[in-house]
Structures are given as C-alpha cells and as structure tokens.
Motif scaffolding. Structure first.
Motif, mmCIF file in Angstrom:
data_model
loop_
_atom_site.group_PDB
_atom_site.id
_atom_site.type_symbol
_atom_site.label_atom_id
_atom_site.label_comp_id
_atom_site.label_asym_id
_atom_site.label_seq_id
_atom_site.Cartn_x
_atom_site.Cartn_y
_atom_site.Cartn_z
ATOM 1 N N MET A 119 0.834 -1.202 0.000
ATOM 2 C CA MET A 119 0.000 0.000 0.000
ATOM 3 C C MET A 119 0.871 1.255 0.000
ATOM 4 S SD MET A 119 -2.615 1.366 2.963
ATOM 5 C CE MET A 119 -1.179 1.856 3.963
ATOM 6 N N ARG A 167 2.385 1.682 -3.356
ATOM 7 C CA ARG A 167 1.353 2.100 -4.302
ATOM 8 C C ARG A 167 1.063 3.603 -4.158
ATOM 9 N NH1 ARG A 167 -1.751 -1.681 -2.856
ATOM 10 N NH2 ARG A 167 -3.410 -0.590 -1.734
ATOM 11 N N TYR A 168 1.019 4.065 -2.920
ATOM 12 C CA TYR A 168 0.784 5.486 -2.681
ATOM 13 C C TYR A 168 1.922 6.326 -3.251
ATOM 14 C CZ TYR A 168 0.415 9.954 -0.282
ATOM 15 O OH TYR A 168 0.338 11.296 -0.024
ATOM 16 N N GLN A 187 1.656 6.346 -7.094
ATOM 17 C CA GLN A 187 0.487 7.005 -7.668
ATOM 18 C C GLN A 187 0.450 8.501 -7.373
ATOM 19 O OE1 GLN A 187 -2.546 3.399 -6.701
ATOM 20 N NE2 GLN A 187 -3.511 5.224 -7.528
ATOM 21 N N TYR A 188 0.776 8.873 -6.148
ATOM 22 C CA TYR A 188 0.574 10.257 -5.727
ATOM 23 C C TYR A 188 1.847 10.925 -5.232
ATOM 24 C CZ TYR A 188 -4.166 8.395 -5.733
ATOM 25 O OH TYR A 188 -5.334 7.781 -6.096
ATOM 26 N N TYR A 223 -7.615 -0.433 2.256
ATOM 27 C CA TYR A 223 -6.431 -0.246 1.412
ATOM 28 C C TYR A 223 -5.289 -1.178 1.805
ATOM 29 C CZ TYR A 223 -8.863 4.136 0.342
ATOM 30 O OH TYR A 223 -9.784 5.078 -0.018
ATOM 31 N N ASP A 283 -7.692 -0.821 -4.160
ATOM 32 C CA ASP A 283 -7.156 0.406 -4.733
ATOM 33 C C ASP A 283 -7.684 1.612 -3.966
ATOM 34 O OD1 ASP A 283 -5.753 -0.946 -6.713
ATOM 35 O OD2 ASP A 283 -7.450 -0.906 -8.113
ATOM 36 N N PHE A 284 -6.942 2.704 -4.013
ATOM 37 C CA PHE A 284 -7.374 3.937 -3.372
ATOM 38 C C PHE A 284 -8.623 4.465 -4.075
ATOM 39 C CE2 PHE A 284 -2.691 4.122 -2.536
ATOM 40 C CZ PHE A 284 -2.772 3.953 -1.153
ATOM 41 N N ALA A 286 -6.382 8.743 -0.018
ATOM 42 C CA ALA A 286 -5.020 8.214 0.085
ATOM 43 C C ALA A 286 -4.134 9.149 0.896
ATOM 44 C CB ALA A 286 -4.439 8.021 -1.320
ATOM 45 N N HIS A 287 -4.225 10.454 0.623
ATOM 46 C CA HIS A 287 -3.427 11.425 1.373
ATOM 47 C C HIS A 287 -3.777 11.377 2.864
ATOM 48 C CE1 HIS A 287 -1.777 12.946 -2.244
ATOM 49 N NE2 HIS A 287 -2.794 13.679 -2.620
#
Length: 340
Positions: free
Chosen positions: A121, A124-125, A128-129, A309, A314-315, A321-322
């Motif tokens: 996770m 992934r964060y 992605q971000y 998550y 997925d977020f 997510a933040h």
C-alpha cells in the motif's frame, strides 16, 4: 504468532511518528533587534480575587438575596502567567522538527501477510501520488505560523525562519492563509521539496530549525502550553503552565497538532460546512468543538479506509489516500481487536 482477527488484520500494529518535534521555547525581544537580542521568558505566579461568574442554579439565580450572597463569596485563584517586559514587543518561539521516511513501515505487526500488504500500500501510494501534497501542506503550516496558536492572534507582524543545514527560508506569515493550502510560492515549494525528499526516503532524515517572531506589543501576555493536572485537589494553583529549565514553553504535542492540521478532505469541508482544516486524526476529532468529523457510519474514518487499502484495495481517491498516509505519518497504535 498471535492470532489475528477474522478479517486478516493484525491485532498488534503500530507506526512510529515520522514528524518529530521538540518543545517550543519562548523568548522576549524587540522587533528591531529580533535577530540579535532575546531573553528567556520565565513564568510568574499571580494570586487574584475573581468574581463568581459560573452558571448558577435557577433557585439561586432567580432569588436576589441568594444571588447577592453567592456573588459576595471571593473566587480566589493562584495561576501561572507569562508576559513580555515593558521594553519588549516581540515574542520569539524556537523549536526543531525532524522528518523521517518509511511512513508505511509498521514498527510492530504480528501478521506477516498484513504487513506485506501494508508495505505494498505504501509503495502504491508513493508511485500514484507521491508525498508532494502532504509535504506542501506541512511546509505551509510552518510558513503561516499556525503553530503559534493563540500567540498568533492580534500580532502586528509575523515572521517565520526555517533553516535546514546551510539553507534558510524567511516567510512573512500573513502572506499565507490558514483556511486553505492553495497559495504556494517559490520558498514554500523549496521547503516542501526538502520535506518530500525526507518522507519518500531520498534523504535519510531532515532536521529543520524553526524560529518564529510575533510582534504582539510591549508587556503583552504570551501563552505557553497549559499542564494537565489530573488531581487538582492537591495543587495550590488553578492553572499551571509549561516551562523547560525556567523558560516558558509550548508542548511538542501542541506544535505537532498544528503542523498536521492539513485535513481538508473531510465531507463537511467539501460541502462548505466545515471549520477549515482540521488536525489529522483517526476520527477527525476536534476536541474544543466536541465533534468527530470522520464518522465510521460515513465510512470516511481512518480505520475503515486503512483496513480496505491495507488488504489490497485500490485507493478510492487521492484525498482518501493522502489522509490515510498522513495518519500513518502521525503514528499510533492501530491493531484490530482480536474479539471481533
């Protein structure tokens, strides 16, 4: 290993905080000489005779004789206080802030499969971000001087200096809003890049030295943190303020609460009914309002989102997510109950 809950969640799960603050020490100076002269502000006691001003029972409030008898009683109090001298017009607050990586790496986790999913996770964060949005918000809360709390109110001028190694940034705090995180200039971007580099592991750590100046007026009272006295019956003071080696100070926890006041992703804020940014908390708790802005019934609290998550989902959105990652940066104990 200990038995996990039926949902596959770890019953022993904790994360160490990744933004670590010192206490904030308070000094007095003048605006003209703020860079060269400052003296530590001590606490002093005041004993005062106040009036009875609490809400009274109807039987007393509606009876003039009983009311007069009640208000004649002295309300004697001994309290701590701190203030500038009559030769000083500026409060100086200084503290350090350390930023560390590996926010999504558990300090303790008793279920290996869950730990692996948590690490995925986090990866992934980051992919992605990234940590740029969180870093920007932390940087803005340094720049705007939110951490001064009540000491910020009514200040004629506000200035924050942030130093990282040989690099230094100077912020005029009134240039930055407390209500949102939309305005970013080159200085905020440069500071947030440093914070982001530490959060994502490009730096092993980042140590910031923060110094704030608030021009509040000659002789004005300043507001250190107040100590929590669990058994007030044994103390002679009704208010005890915090000090470090004789210098008035602010708790590291209070400073940290201000730095992580970045949550504008809760539902009321989105609909225009919120109270502005709130501190990142698992239930969006704002204690002085007696309200939790992230109710589990609305499935927007930390545990609902994290459980989903961290088990591979997925977020749902960048905002969710933040928020989850910001809670992990905050740190805490998040194990699931083994009785569920």
């Amino acid at each position: 290993m200990a038995k996990s809950s039926t949902k596959g969640l770890a019953t022993v799960l904790s994360f160490e905080k990744k933004i670590v603050l010192s206490d904030g020490l308070m000094y007095g100076t003048t605006w003209e000489n703020r860079q060269t002269q400052a003296t530590a502000l001590p606490l002093h006691e005041k004993s005062v005779r106040g009036t009875i001003s609490n809400r009274l029972k109807s039987a007393v409030a509606n009876d003039p004789a009983k009311l007069n008898a009640e208000v004649e009683k002295p309300n004697l109090q001994t309290v701590d206080a701190a203030s500038l001298t009559m030769e000083q017009d500026t409060l100086k607050v200084t503290f350090t802030m350390k930023v560390l990586p590996d926010a999504a790496v558990p300090a303790a986790c008793n279920v290996e499969n869950h730990k692996e999913e948590i690490l995925k996770m986090g990866k992934r964060y980051a992919e992605q971000y990234g940590f740029g949005e969180l870093a920007k918000r932390y940087a803005l809360n340094l720049a705007n001087g939110r951490f001064l709390w009540r000491n910020r109110v009514g200040a004629e001028d506000l200035e924050v200096q942030v130093k990282a190694g040989n690099t230094q940034w100077l912020f005029h705090s009134y240039d930055y809003s407390l209500k949102d995180f939309d305005h970013v200039d080159e200085k905020v971007e440069a500071l947030s890049e440093q914070i982001e580099s530490a959060l994502d592991g490009k730096l092993p750590y980042l140590l910031l030295e923060v110094t704030a100046f608030a021009k509040i007026g000659k002789g004005q009272e300043v507001y250190p943190s107040e100590e929590l006295i669990l058994d007030k019956g044994k103390g002679k003071k009704s208010k005890v303020l915090y000090e470090v080696n004789g210098t008035a100070a602010m708790h590291s926890q209070k400073l940290g609460n201000a730095i992580r006041t970045i949550d504008t992703w809760y539902n009321e804020y989105k609909t225009g009914n919120g109270v502005g940014p709130i501190s990142v908390e698992p239930y969006g708790a704002v204690t002085n309002l007696g309200k939790a802005f992230r109710n589990p019934k609305e499935k927007c609290d930390f545990y609902t989102l994290f459980d989903k998550y961290s088990l591979g989902a997925d977020f749902d959105s960048p905002e969710a997510a933040h928020y989850v990652m910001a809670v992990l940066i905050r740190g805490g104990v998040f194990g699931a109950s083994g009785k569920e």
